[in-house]
Write a protein that holds these residues in place. Structure first.
Motif, mmCIF file in Angstrom:
data_model
loop_
_atom_site.group_PDB
_atom_site.id
_atom_site.type_symbol
_atom_site.label_atom_id
_atom_site.label_comp_id
_atom_site.label_asym_id
_atom_site.label_seq_id
_atom_site.Cartn_x
_atom_site.Cartn_y
_atom_site.Cartn_z
ATOM 1 N N GLU A 1 -2.723 4.264 3.155
ATOM 2 C CA GLU A 1 -3.767 3.363 2.672
ATOM 3 C C GLU A 1 -3.104 2.041 2.300
ATOM 4 O O GLU A 1 -2.245 2.006 1.421
ATOM 5 N N SER B 1 -12.291 7.953 -2.181
ATOM 6 C CA SER B 1 -11.899 6.602 -2.571
ATOM 7 C C SER B 1 -13.139 5.726 -2.595
ATOM 8 O O SER B 1 -13.971 5.782 -1.681
ATOM 9 N N GLN C 1 -15.137 6.604 0.757
ATOM 10 C CA GLN C 1 -14.394 7.399 1.736
ATOM 11 C C GLN C 1 -14.236 8.814 1.186
ATOM 12 O O GLN C 1 -13.905 8.986 0.018
ATOM 13 N N HIS D 1 -1.753 10.633 5.702
ATOM 14 C CA HIS D 1 -2.533 9.397 5.744
ATOM 15 C C HIS D 1 -1.778 8.277 5.041
ATOM 16 O O HIS D 1 -0.849 8.502 4.264
ATOM 17 N N ASP E 1 -4.881 8.085 9.521
ATOM 18 C CA ASP E 1 -4.503 9.462 9.214
ATOM 19 C C ASP E 1 -4.136 10.221 10.478
ATOM 20 O O ASP E 1 -4.313 9.737 11.604
ATOM 21 N N HIS F 1 -7.177 2.272 6.343
ATOM 22 C CA HIS F 1 -6.866 3.699 6.359
ATOM 23 C C HIS F 1 -6.397 4.139 7.744
ATOM 24 O O HIS F 1 -6.975 3.758 8.761
ATOM 25 N N GLN G 1 -9.452 6.246 -6.916
ATOM 26 C CA GLN G 1 -9.058 7.405 -6.120
ATOM 27 C C GLN G 1 -9.386 8.652 -6.933
ATOM 28 O O GLN G 1 -8.926 8.809 -8.070
ATOM 29 N N LEU H 1 -9.502 -1.885 2.110
ATOM 30 C CA LEU H 1 -8.424 -0.911 2.224
ATOM 31 C C LEU H 1 -8.359 -0.407 3.659
ATOM 32 O O LEU H 1 -9.360 0.055 4.208
ATOM 33 N N GLY I 1 0.797 -1.218 0.000
ATOM 34 C CA GLY I 1 0.000 0.000 0.000
ATOM 35 C C GLY I 1 0.827 1.263 0.000
ATOM 36 O O GLY I 1 2.050 1.251 -0.181
#
Length: 238
Positions: free
Chosen positions: A103, A66, A91, A101, A77, A75, A116, A73, A53
Motif C-alpha cells: 500500500e 482500509s 477496501q 500486498h 496484491d 494497492h 486500517q 492509496l 508506503g
C-alpha cells in the motif's frame, strides 16, 4: 460494560514517512489491556508521507478494511489486483490462506490519511479476496461492510457490521446494542454520549456490551463522522 479509549492514550509510532496511532496493541506497541474489542482486533490511524508506503508483506486469516480519509492509496496484491483507493472509498481484503500486498501513497506531493481495521474472520484458510468501492451515505447510519453485503456495502466473512455514522450539528441518535457488543470510533467532530462523562473528539472511542444502547449527540457547531461496529458479544476478562 463500558470501555473508554481516549485518543491521547493510544499507542503512537512516528518513523518519518509513517505517523500512526494504534487503538489496540500492534507491532512494537504492546498493551495487554488493549488487545481489541471482541472480534475487532486493530484500528490504526495512519498518515503516510508523499510517495511512501508499506512494502510488499504477507497476511493470513484476517479481514482487513482500509478507509481513506484524505489523499489516495495505491494497492497491489498477489492475486493480481492493482487499484487506487481514493478519499471516501473503502477496501476489504480477505487475507485467508495468505496474501501478499503493498500500500503506497499515490501522490508525490500530498500525504494520505486512512484507517486500517482488522477483524477476525469466521473461518481460517479462506480464499484470498478483494473488494473496493465508495458507499454513498443513506441517512445518518450507513453500512459500509456487512456479512450479507446489504445495500451497497462490502462483504465481510464475519458476523460484523461496520457502519459510517454522520450527524448534523446538534443531531442525536441511539445506537442499539442489546445482547451484542458495539464499538464507536470518532473520525471528526465532537459529541456527548450517555455512557462517558466527557465529550468525544476525533480518535476517541467507546466500546459497549450488554446494554440498551449508546446515545450520541453531536455538538451544536460541528458535523460528526464516526464508525460504528456491531459485533457479537464476547467474554471480556475482568
Amino acid at each position: 460494560m463500558i470501555y473508554f479509549r481516549p485518543s491521547q492514550q493510544r499507542g503512537h509510532v512516528n518513523i518519518g514517512w509513517l505517523n500512526s496511532f494504534h487503538s489496540f496493541s500492534f507491532g512494537h506497541y504492546h498493551a495487554p489491556e488493549h488487545m481489541g474489542w471482541g472480534l475487532l482486533r486493530v484500528i490504526n490511524d495512519d498518515t503516510v508521507a508523499a510517495s511512501a508506503g508499506f512494502e510488499a508483506h504477507c497476511h493470513r486469516d484476517m479481514e482487513i478494511i482500509s478507509y481513506v480519509l484524505e489523499g489516495a492509496l495505491r494497492h497491489q496484491d498477489s492475486t493480481g489486483k492493482t487499484s487506487v483507493l481514493k478519499a471516501g472509498e473503502i477496501q476489504r481484503m480477505t487475507a485467508g490462506s495468505g496474501i501478499v500486498h503493498s500500500e503506497f501513497n499515490q501522490s508525490p506531493e500530498a500525504q494520505v490519511h486512512f484507517l486500517q481495521i482488522w477483524i477476525h474472520p469466521n473461518e481460517r484458510g479462506l480464499e484470498p479476496g478483494y473488494q473496493q468501492r465508495q458507499v454513498p451515505q443513506q441517512g445518518p447510519l450507513t453500512a459500509i461492510v456487512s456479512p450479507d453485503a446489504r445495500g451497497n456495502s462490502l462483504k465481510i466473512h464475519q458476523d460484523v457490521v461496520i457502519s459510517r455514522l454522520q450527524l448534523q450539528p446538534g443531531e442525536s441518535i441511539t445506537l442499539p446494542v442489546g445482547s451484542r457488543a458495539g464499538y464507536l470510533h470518532m473520525i471528526e467532530g465532537s459529541a456527548a454520549v450517555n455512557v462517558v462523562d466527557q465529550p468525544l473528539g476525533p480518535g476517541d472511542a467507546v466500546g459497549i456490551m450488554a446494554a440498551t444502547g449508546l446515545t450520541l449527540s453531536a455538538t451544536a457547531d460541528t458535523h460528526l463522522t464516526a464508525l460504528w461496529f456491531d459485533l457479537p458479544a464476547f467474554h471480556h476478562p475482568a
